[in-house]
Design a protein around this motif. Structure first.
Motif, PDB file in Angstrom:
ATOM      1  N   MET A 229       0.824  -1.205   0.000  1.00  0.00           N
ATOM      2  CA  MET A 229       0.000   0.000   0.000  1.00  0.00           C
ATOM      3  C   MET A 229       0.859   1.256   0.000  1.00  0.00           C
ATOM      4  N   ILE A 230       1.921   1.239   0.813  1.00  0.00           N
ATOM      5  CA  ILE A 230       2.756   2.436   0.907  1.00  0.00           C
ATOM      6  C   ILE A 230       3.574   2.633  -0.365  1.00  0.00           C
ATOM      7  N   SER A 231       4.138   1.554  -0.908  1.00  0.00           N
ATOM      8  CA  SER A 231       4.963   1.778  -2.103  1.00  0.00           C
ATOM      9  C   SER A 231       4.070   2.162  -3.286  1.00  0.00           C
ATOM     10  N   LYS A 232       2.837   1.658  -3.300  1.00  0.00           N
ATOM     11  CA  LYS A 232       1.880   2.099  -4.323  1.00  0.00           C
ATOM     12  C   LYS A 232       1.573   3.587  -4.157  1.00  0.00           C
ATOM     13  N   ALA A 233       1.372   4.027  -2.917  1.00  0.00           N
ATOM     14  CA  ALA A 233       1.127   5.450  -2.669  1.00  0.00           C
ATOM     15  C   ALA A 233       2.331   6.282  -3.096  1.00  0.00           C
ATOM     16  N   HIS A 234       3.542   5.803  -2.805  1.00  0.00           N
ATOM     17  CA  HIS A 234       4.761   6.525  -3.180  1.00  0.00           C
ATOM     18  C   HIS A 234       4.841   6.778  -4.682  1.00  0.00           C
ATOM     19  N   SER A 235       4.331   5.825  -5.475  1.00  0.00           N
ATOM     20  CA  SER A 235       4.503   5.957  -6.931  1.00  0.00           C
ATOM     21  C   SER A 235       3.776   7.173  -7.487  1.00  0.00           C
ATOM     22  N   ASP A 236       2.801   7.716  -6.727  1.00  0.00           N
ATOM     23  CA  ASP A 236       2.120   8.940  -7.172  1.00  0.00           C
ATOM     24  C   ASP A 236       2.563  10.180  -6.411  1.00  0.00           C
ATOM     25  N   MET A 237       3.640  10.076  -5.623  1.00  0.00           N
ATOM     26  CA  MET A 237       4.051  11.212  -4.789  1.00  0.00           C
ATOM     27  C   MET A 237       5.423  11.740  -5.190  1.00  0.00           C
ATOM     28  N   GLN A 238       5.672  13.001  -4.849  1.00  0.00           N
ATOM     29  CA  GLN A 238       6.988  13.610  -5.028  1.00  0.00           C
ATOM     30  C   GLN A 238       7.845  13.278  -3.812  1.00  0.00           C
ATOM     31  N   GLU A 239       9.158  13.303  -3.995  1.00  0.00           N
ATOM     32  CA  GLU A 239      10.040  13.161  -2.840  1.00  0.00           C
ATOM     33  C   GLU A 239       9.844  14.327  -1.886  1.00  0.00           C
ATOM     34  N   GLY A 240       9.837  14.055  -0.609  1.00  0.00           N
ATOM     35  CA  GLY A 240       9.688  15.103   0.402  1.00  0.00           C
ATOM     36  C   GLY A 240       8.236  15.450   0.703  1.00  0.00           C
ATOM     37  N   GLU A 241       7.305  14.816  -0.033  1.00  0.00           N
ATOM     38  CA  GLU A 241       5.887  15.146   0.118  1.00  0.00           C
ATOM     39  C   GLU A 241       5.250  14.299   1.222  1.00  0.00           C
ATOM     40  N   VAL A 242       4.210  14.864   1.862  1.00  0.00           N
ATOM     41  CA  VAL A 242       3.394  14.130   2.826  1.00  0.00           C
ATOM     42  C   VAL A 242       1.956  14.120   2.302  1.00  0.00           C
ATOM     43  N   GLN A 243       1.341  12.935   2.229  1.00  0.00           N
ATOM     44  CA  GLN A 243      -0.050  12.839   1.757  1.00  0.00           C
ATOM     45  C   GLN A 243      -0.868  11.965   2.683  1.00  0.00           C
ATOM     46  N   LYS A 244      -2.165  12.245   2.755  1.00  0.00           N
ATOM     47  CA  LYS A 244      -3.063  11.348   3.486  1.00  0.00           C
ATOM     48  C   LYS A 244      -3.449  10.183   2.581  1.00  0.00           C
ATOM     49  N   ILE A 245      -3.229   8.963   3.052  1.00  0.00           N
ATOM     50  CA  ILE A 245      -3.521   7.771   2.261  1.00  0.00           C
ATOM     51  C   ILE A 245      -4.609   6.980   2.978  1.00  0.00           C
ATOM     52  N   TRP A 246      -5.643   6.587   2.227  1.00  0.00           N
ATOM     53  CA  TRP A 246      -6.767   5.871   2.826  1.00  0.00           C
ATOM     54  C   TRP A 246      -6.285   4.599   3.521  1.00  0.00           C
ATOM     55  N   GLY A 247      -6.639   4.425   4.775  1.00  0.00           N
ATOM     56  CA  GLY A 247      -6.287   3.219   5.522  1.00  0.00           C
ATOM     57  C   GLY A 247      -4.929   3.298   6.200  1.00  0.00           C
ATOM     58  N   LEU A 248      -4.179   4.365   5.969  1.00  0.00           N
ATOM     59  CA  LEU A 248      -2.823   4.467   6.520  1.00  0.00           C
ATOM     60  C   LEU A 248      -2.576   5.761   7.280  1.00  0.00           C
ATOM     61  N   GLY A 249      -3.404   6.773   7.083  1.00  0.00           N
ATOM     62  CA  GLY A 249      -3.094   8.094   7.636  1.00  0.00           C
ATOM     63  C   GLY A 249      -2.083   8.807   6.747  1.00  0.00           C
ATOM     64  N   LYS A 250      -1.363   9.755   7.335  1.00  0.00           N
ATOM     65  CA  LYS A 250      -0.375  10.508   6.559  1.00  0.00           C
ATOM     66  C   LYS A 250       0.827   9.631   6.230  1.00  0.00           C
ATOM     67  N   ILE A 251       1.320   9.757   5.002  1.00  0.00           N
ATOM     68  CA  ILE A 251       2.529   9.032   4.584  1.00  0.00           C
ATOM     69  C   ILE A 251       3.501  10.025   3.945  1.00  0.00           C
ATOM     70  N   TYR A 252       4.762   9.908   4.314  1.00  0.00           N
ATOM     71  CA  TYR A 252       5.853  10.760   3.821  1.00  0.00           C
ATOM     72  C   TYR A 252       6.682   9.951   2.825  1.00  0.00           C
ATOM     73  N   LYS A 253       7.032  10.585   1.725  1.00  0.00           N
ATOM     74  CA  LYS A 253       7.972   9.939   0.789  1.00  0.00           C
ATOM     75  C   LYS A 253       9.325  10.616   0.934  1.00  0.00           C
ATOM     76  N   PRO A 254      10.324   9.910   1.456  1.00  0.00           N
ATOM     77  CA  PRO A 254      11.618  10.547   1.745  1.00  0.00           C
ATOM     78  C   PRO A 254      12.355  10.918   0.457  1.00  0.00           C
ATOM     79  N   ASN A 255      13.283  11.832   0.607  1.00  0.00           N
ATOM     80  CA  ASN A 255      14.197  12.135  -0.489  1.00  0.00           C
ATOM     81  C   ASN A 255      15.185  10.992  -0.655  1.00  0.00           C
ATOM     82  N   SER A 256      15.604  10.781  -1.895  1.00  0.00           N
ATOM     83  CA  SER A 256      16.724   9.866  -2.133  1.00  0.00           C
ATOM     84  C   SER A 256      17.956  10.516  -1.530  1.00  0.00           C
ATOM     85  N   LEU A 257      18.798   9.740  -0.959  1.00  0.00           N
ATOM     86  CA  LEU A 257      20.013  10.305  -0.328  1.00  0.00           C
ATOM     87  C   LEU A 257      21.219   9.927  -1.152  1.00  0.00           C
TER      88      LEU A 257
END
Lengths: 327, 327, 327, 327, 327, 327
Positions: F299-327
């Motif tokens: 669920m989280i990696s699927k959510a990540h595929s539609d998000m920008q790095e550094g972004e926080v989004q509310k995901i159904w069933g998970l609450g807020k999810i952050y996509k970290p920057n690549s380091l």
């Protein structure tokens, strides 16, 4: 009738005057024509506006957005009607306010007391903290952060989401606490209450952006929350004091007790409201209950300001609320 | 060492003095010998005692129970030891106190302020109710019931379960409310707060027996609960007033608004604590939160009275509670 | 094809006939043109309609609203299409029905049995109440309010929200109760069940407006709720009876027991559904469960009336519901 | 039959051998005679014992307690019977073990792997942390505390409450995490997982006393909880690093992200299990779930060790648990 | 006074007569002497007894347990006293009943109607199932299992935990359902209700042991629960029917619909009471509510049988329950 | 710029290429003109499109729907803009793809590993099941259903809702389980884990339609749920085996134990997630936790595929999810 102050606007009026732009969204009609949804404000009053394509004055969408942006002060002409029981204005003309033409501070919402008097009064409470290490920590954290603290919002929405809201909320809790300490005597420890209440929401200066128009959670705010942020501030002070002098075991204990009060000021863990530890002292329980009182009074009186006397409305987080008739 | 006041008893002491019998249970040892479990008290201090069969002085169980009964004042001799961390006394001799030998009032727990001063102060709050129909209803219900009300307990256990506890709890809420009304100004309606708080627990004089030793729920208390009982009192007053004069629609509304505040003073229905309706006014929310503050402060300070400094204990309804060191 | 009865309308038809206006909203298109959203009905059938500006026949919005208002009987011409799986009608012509042209009662939804037969049957249950004081109280409250009671709705939405719904729901519970009393014999007290069920929702005549088109909660309804309102009615009767004759302690107890059954007929406090006291008798538990049965049967059969056989739909308050095929 | 190793004891046996005293309580029979309840242990095996007054060998209660105290190694003679399905031993003779007579380490429960090999393996995981600032912080905190950490318990009761339990639990999580990282590839960040898991329960060295016999919560543990304690350790390291070199914004962010993983490793706030912030990264969710797996496996296999094959028992925190037959 | 029937025993009596042994526990006094805790019964009446060591008549514990064992019929002499408000008997003499001396069936609790009449009535409901495949499945499962089913308990404790309790509970539900079907007409499908109710608890014959004295959960019962067990029975019948004739899609659907009613007869999943699927039909919701009515009536009337009139007691699973006075 | 692959589309581009139609809705503008809302896709990429009436090329709504239907492969020309932060395309031209012009498999989302390799690997796990009856049942159910199973989706939305998702999810759990079995040794029973995990979601091939475009719940799926469906499969196998050979009591027990693991793989009943029985073995608890890990990671990696790095989004069933920057 034409009004010139946004606070006076009602459906049927025309408007010609200054306002603060709070939010801008570029939309398209079903036919594909671009238009703007704009929220403008003066103090606590917010008005939803439309700028239709035929009002773009020949500009492209990109050009129009150089005028309309969150935080801009503008001079607007428009016609107010009613939509779903709310005022809605169609903008017919617009320009940016010129430098010095109007005073920004007249357009944002601020605490009902002056920053200077609030700061003096909070400092007088800090002076009453009789446990030296709590006094030192509270005093220093307040001094370090007071410029930001005195002007910051206390929430992104809900209650006290205005300039100075954080200081005003903090001061309100200190005033309630003072009376309860006076009433219950030695049962309640005044020094711990004043230290904890002064600091309890200090972490919000890191948790939320310092934007009075549309404050948002910061990334660090979302990683830690304002409770852990202020506990970090307290711990850093404790470490610093230890580099200067020896700190007794009793002093250390009372600093950790302070952190417990702050950790639990959202109530027991089981409510899921974000405390980071269970409350285990009288002051911890009391801090939570006082915080709740000020929050609820402000949420309800804010809801009342948009209601008619005798009306009942559903308010988010409160359920149905009734606004009584004046007697 | 021999002590003569129950308040001074500690494990290792002998005791020789007067006490109030709170609870008596006839038990049997595994071998079938009868013995008594007795709880004796002075003020808030309770001590568990054993009277073994060999201390019955040749009397039968029936005879022994004519001495030991709840509410009796007795002169007791015994030895105090410790059992599971609590004082426990083995009774070695006993007799009933003679009439006039000791003063009953020195043995029961009472409110820390005098009935007269509390009654005067509550009446001064009633005087501040500026909405005439609320003033009349509150005044009359208070006058009708004050004799019972001023001496009643506020709970069967938990907090304020002592003589005058109901009046003392009520007065404490009025004092908190006064300060909050002073602080928040017209946002809070002082008349509604004072009327609601004076009456909010008045139904307890019907809900619980007027026994300071071991109050119990009455059958009517279990059928209706104290909230519906006081709403009934208010309604009967409203009906009575209508037989004397005409009551306006506005007046009727404000009386029902009062009933809503009382109906919801245990908080939202979803917490399952026994409100009979959702709170829908600011005063209703506030009344609940103030009630909560006084209850929690009393539960915790009562728990503290049995704890050592620096100790942490699990307290029913509160979770773990810490008693800080004096600084 | 053109249909003349609203019950027969399906997408693709034209319609030319009478209907009852249930709800009217003046809206604006994105271009700013006014139009109407109108809901018209016949019995349980509701149809959403649009009246576009070009159908206003040159009238202003104000004028058009003198035709279209909730409760009006109108003659409408229009074309039915489908929108989001629902019938939607564009109105092309309209006029008010003339006096006497159609019978109002043919357009509102009503209970499936006649008011007279329902009233007679409820009265026959009241006759079976063998405890005199319960009989007197139930009989008198019923007689005092029967005109309103027999025609009132039982809910603002959900189940039994039609003319006579309250009486029909009450009667259904009495019928279920009768059979259960017959089956379980003396275990269940028939008199208490009949008294409690007859009165259990009587407070709704005060809690909700007597409007069959769009009933709403009254202010008093929101202050007290229908449970406390009916308990008030019972208490006033008890007070009145005491002015006429002496009432024994046993009689008083059974009246309060009746109030407990009613107080708890929404189930235990912990479910948060609005009981005002815990159920503590068999009849109290039973009253809640019987109420639940009739409510659920009605909610589901109402949901079925808008569903196809073999279909599964999500229904508010019930989750997914399947409508089986006829076999 | 007489057994000499406590692990072999069953009802009906006599026992003559060494054991560790875990808990001692002085009690009184109903007749007032003193006796001891003693729990003795070898490794995970615990046996409840009675020492009756007639076994005191003429000593007073005070003298007898100089022999029996928590942590003492003793030589005991006794007879084992069964009481409520558990072994119970009556002590008939006793003496303290002499210095060097037996090896303390043979009597306490310890992790099933050696401290040295566990430490080496944990360090190998730390070596795999490729984000320099996470590596530095994790490495330094581990090095600072490893002596305490490698021997500490992981809980006061429940699972891993033995010497080395904290390190063993931590290592088990790292091993599970390694395999999941291998399986899911770049989706999971290995460096963040290893840093977070190594540190996640490090705060327990402050939260609980370092006593392998009967660990307890410390006062600071109750004020802050182990999550806030380890976040404090991390923050102090971050502050220290900043005094030595400049730390980039990206580095700061990743350290706070680490604190979020640790803050939320008890799962979402709504479960009330003590997380101090919501989990907002994949690694935060994963850390919680892996922790849960190791805890549950250990709780169940610990429960199994006291059960017969084919038996079903209720286990605290788990509900009913079945122990299958070997096949 | 000496009584000879256990139903008549009260504190102060002597007893000399027959009884059924329900439960036996060998205990030890603190001094180490063995004694027995025995529960004896006649019908629903249970009496706790002590057999002290001095009553063992010189026998060892092992020998004494050859007399006292669960299920044995014995002749007992003893003296009844009161302990914690309950009757307690000290046994002074005992022997096993001789073969044929008393009738076992007079000592166990059984359903209040005869097995034959209940079986006939249940079969008459099965006859009313008009959907052929539901009739066949219900009829065959009933015929296959009726011997066990007609005598089985319906619960290990709580309600209907007596011989024939399962059949009596099932029949009670069918009777309630019949009346509701009569009342609501075609809205409720009678065939589905009768099939589902006849079978709904049939799985209990596998889930619980067939022991009327002390029924227990079987291992398979704990693996699957009675709902999945009966669904397995239905599925096996469906498979068997398919080997004999072709089954239409409509028939298959209605069999699965039956399994859904049974799967959800403990209510929605969210209550955690063990439904295996959400209810999605009217009959599924109704089956749960009817089951609840019979269970609650039986739990309360069972509680009443041990209570005085006018008394209020806390009952497990119900909260406080009041037993009214007869009027 | 014009792009020809849907995966490359961004606002501002024109598009000319092939795509799969996922969903089609005929709508009307407020003026009554028909238009289409169409969702087109390639692999996981979905784009919302409008086809306005003026693009109908003179066709009626009915004709236009012969082109646009779920599952059709089309060649589309259009212009991409942005609407509410999502790409939206206005279709300007369209035609159906001709047979053989494009490969259907390039347009649907599929598992990231080949069906053949996944099937081989799952079979290798089945080979490791050492308990013969579990091996036989698992092997036969897998062989009977593998064609459907290997291609089926694992969910209608949420995670693994793609072709082969069910097999891929099952295989992922087996891989996690293997490592945990390796790590914990004999504590976990490998045979039971592999059998349970292979079968745990097998019921989904009946519960959901085999449609990779828009899978839906079947009626039988809603009656029973996938857990009861797979338990039915297992039971039918057990019945079949018994017709061939005798099955020992131990074997029967282990098959029912398997059904318990599957029955409880959604966790304890109290969470309301649809388990059909409580978990009572270690393997049952473990199966649930492993299932949870794979679901959350997906669920989280699927959510990540539609998000920008550094972004926080509310995901159904998970609450807020952050996509970290690549380091």
């Amino acid at each position: 009738m034409t009004v010139t102050c946004l606070l006076d606007i009602t459906p049927g009026n025309s408007f010609e005057g200054f306002c603060l732009v709070k939010e801008v969204k570029l939309e398209k009609t079903k036919k594909g024509d671009p238009y703007l949804n704009v929220t403008v404000a003066k103090k606590h009053k917010m008005v939803a506006c439309k700028l239709w394509n035929n009002g773009f004055r020949g500009m492209s969408s990109e050009e129009i957005l150089t005028f309309f942006s969150a935080g801009a002060l503008m001079h607007i002409t428009g016609d107010a009607s009613e939509y779903n029981g709310q005022v809605q204005m169609t903008i017919t003309n617009f320009r940016l306010a010129e430098n010095g033409e109007v005073d920004f501070s007249e357009f944002i919402e601020t605490a009902p007391e002056s920053v200077d008097s609030m700061e003096a009064e909070i400092r007088s409470y800090i002076d009453e903290i009789k446990i030296p290490i709590l006094h030192q920590i509270t005093f220093e954290i307040f001094e370090d952060n007071k410029k930001l603290f005195m002007n910051h919002v206390a929430a992104v929405k809900m209650h006290h989401n205005f300039k100075g809201g954080l200081a005003y909320h903090t001061l309100s809790l200190l005033r309630i606490a003072k009376n309860i300490c006076d009433q219950y005597g030695e049962v309640v420890n005044r020094s711990k209450m004043y230290a904890a209440l002064t600091l309890h929401d200090m972490g919000k200066i890191v948790e939320m952006t310092r934007d009075y128009t549309a404050p948002e959670y910061t990334l660090i705010g979302q990683f830690l929350g304002h409770i852990q942020i202020v506990n970090q501030m307290i711990d850093r002070k404790l470490v610093a004091i230890r580099t200067e002098r020896s700190v007794s075991a009793e002093e250390t204990t009372v600093v950790y007790e302070l952190m417990n009060i702050i950790s639990s000021h959202h109530g027991p863990l089981s409510n899921g409201w974000g405390s980071t530890q269970e409350p285990i002292t009288l002051e911890a329980h009391l801090c939570h209950m006082i915080d709740n009182i000020d929050a609820k009074i402000n949420m309800i009186s804010k809801a009342h300001s948009d209601m008619q006397e005798g009306e009942v409305q559903k308010i988010w987080g409160l359920g149905k609320i009734y606004k009584p008739n004046s007697l």
